[in-house]
Design an enzyme around this catalytic site. Sequence first.
Site, mmCIF file in Angstrom:
data_model
loop_
_atom_site.group_PDB
_atom_site.id
_atom_site.type_symbol
_atom_site.label_atom_id
_atom_site.label_comp_id
_atom_site.label_asym_id
_atom_site.label_seq_id
_atom_site.Cartn_x
_atom_site.Cartn_y
_atom_site.Cartn_z
ATOM 1 N NE ARG A 108 -3.838 0.865 2.270
ATOM 2 C CZ ARG A 108 -5.002 1.004 2.539
ATOM 3 N NH1 ARG A 108 -5.151 1.826 3.780
ATOM 4 N NH2 ARG A 108 -6.048 0.554 2.252
ATOM 5 C CG HIS A 135 -8.517 0.541 -2.336
ATOM 6 N ND1 HIS A 135 -7.785 -0.713 -2.112
ATOM 7 C CD2 HIS A 135 -9.099 0.730 -1.404
ATOM 8 C CE1 HIS A 135 -7.991 -0.787 -0.793
ATOM 9 N NE2 HIS A 135 -8.725 0.199 -0.234
ATOM 10 C CB CYS A 272 -14.064 2.176 0.685
ATOM 11 S SG CYS A 272 -13.563 3.960 0.423
ATOM 12 N NE ARG A 317 -10.999 -4.349 0.992
ATOM 13 C CZ ARG A 317 -10.128 -3.711 1.550
ATOM 14 N NH1 ARG A 317 -10.112 -2.576 2.143
ATOM 15 N NH2 ARG A 317 -8.891 -3.864 1.037
HETATM 16 N N1 CP Z 1 -11.270 0.567 2.944
HETATM 17 C C1 CP Z 1 -9.872 0.495 3.531
HETATM 18 O O1 CP Z 1 -8.903 0.136 2.565
HETATM 19 O O2 CP Z 1 -9.530 0.648 4.560
HETATM 20 P P1 CP Z 1 -8.169 0.890 5.367
HETATM 21 O O3 CP Z 1 -7.670 2.211 4.866
HETATM 22 O O4 CP Z 1 -8.512 0.882 6.840
HETATM 23 O O5 CP Z 1 -7.241 -0.147 5.066
HETATM 24 N N1 NVA Z 2 -9.650 7.275 -1.207
HETATM 25 C C1 NVA Z 2 -9.243 6.763 -0.096
HETATM 26 C C2 NVA Z 2 -9.534 5.363 0.242
HETATM 27 C C3 NVA Z 2 -9.041 4.986 1.666
HETATM 28 C C4 NVA Z 2 -9.747 3.243 1.777
HETATM 29 C C5 NVA Z 2 -7.929 7.044 0.471
HETATM 30 O O1 NVA Z 2 -7.166 6.820 -0.540
HETATM 31 O O2 NVA Z 2 -7.369 7.595 1.450
#
Ligand code: CP
Ligand code: NVA
Length: 330
Positions: A108, A135, A272, A317
């Site tokens: 990530r 994502h 999300c 998830r």
């Molecule tokens: N939706 C999601 O990716 O959550 P986190 O940022 O907590 O991993």
């Molecule tokens: N768009 C958001 C999604 C978090 C899961 C971000 O990138 O922070």
Amino acid sequence: MGVNISGRSFLKLLDFSSEEIKYLLNLSAEFKRLKMAGISHKHLEGKQIVLLFEKTSTRTRCAFEVAARDLGMGVTFLDPASSQMGKKESLADTAKVLGRMYDAIEYRGYKQEVVEDLAKYSGVPVYNGLTDEFHPTQMLADILTVQEEYGDIRGRKLTFFGDARNNVANSLMVVCAKLGMRFCACGPKELMPSDELVKECKKIAKENGGEIELTSDIKVGAKDCDVVYTDLWVSMGEDSALWEKRIALLEPYQVNKELMELAKPTTIFMHCLPSFHDLETTVGQEIHEKFGLEAMEVTDDVFLGKQARQFDEAENRMHTIKAVMYATLK
Ligand code: CP
Ligand code: NVA
């Protein structure tokens, strides 16, 4: 011939065919069934995964950790402060080292190129746990949730309200196109997905009986919509100085009771997460003090209402990430 994605990385959904995505969704439902029934499924006993996080996470990290353990795998978590990557060691060297020790890597971070390069240099499957652009693991969980609600998802309309060029909105447009759904991006002109991605998705949607629509009118976005989806107005990695501008641009797209009433009584709400729906966070408090908002992208009544499905999504998830690891490592 059956679908086989063994040995593949999961970097973006554009790399996968509709059949491959459907296969992963079916596998996810099967893993969910096994988990619910308490049936052990340690199919990847002895395999090892490393989780590299350059941005924070609750769901993605926990989903990978629990899914890996359920499959019998070993897990190492590395945050930016505890690895040499990028500071004392190049990305390519780090990838080569990790590829010698681990069977898979989750990443990530920021640029999509980084996750693509990790896959190129490591020689093992790499999973995108969120970049600035996409994502993809979130999408499997989202679509599984939509399927659980509606069964057949073809022709269903999903509208994303808000910052329609962020990683989640981009990925929703791709997955809807691949699966023959109708995707609508509803937001201000300044925050629409790139022309290039829209063009590509329109082509994919046409092949699969789906549609892509862009609008700045919430009435158009909500009309006949089966899923109302929203996400944070400022994403991780973006400058916090952007809040003022984003609030001004996105307030009209807040998902509230009035907006939900423009859709159908059966329409579901999805997010999300994390979400600023109340003042129970430090950022929520700061924004309240500075700009007077009680909630941002979604109001508390919608978030806590009967149409909301965000916690099913969050649980999914884990089941979907398990399917991705199993299918690529078995
Ligand atoms: N939706 C999601 O990716 O959550 P986190 O940022 O907590 O991993
Ligand atoms: N768009 C958001 C999604 C978090 C899961 C971000 O990138 O922070």
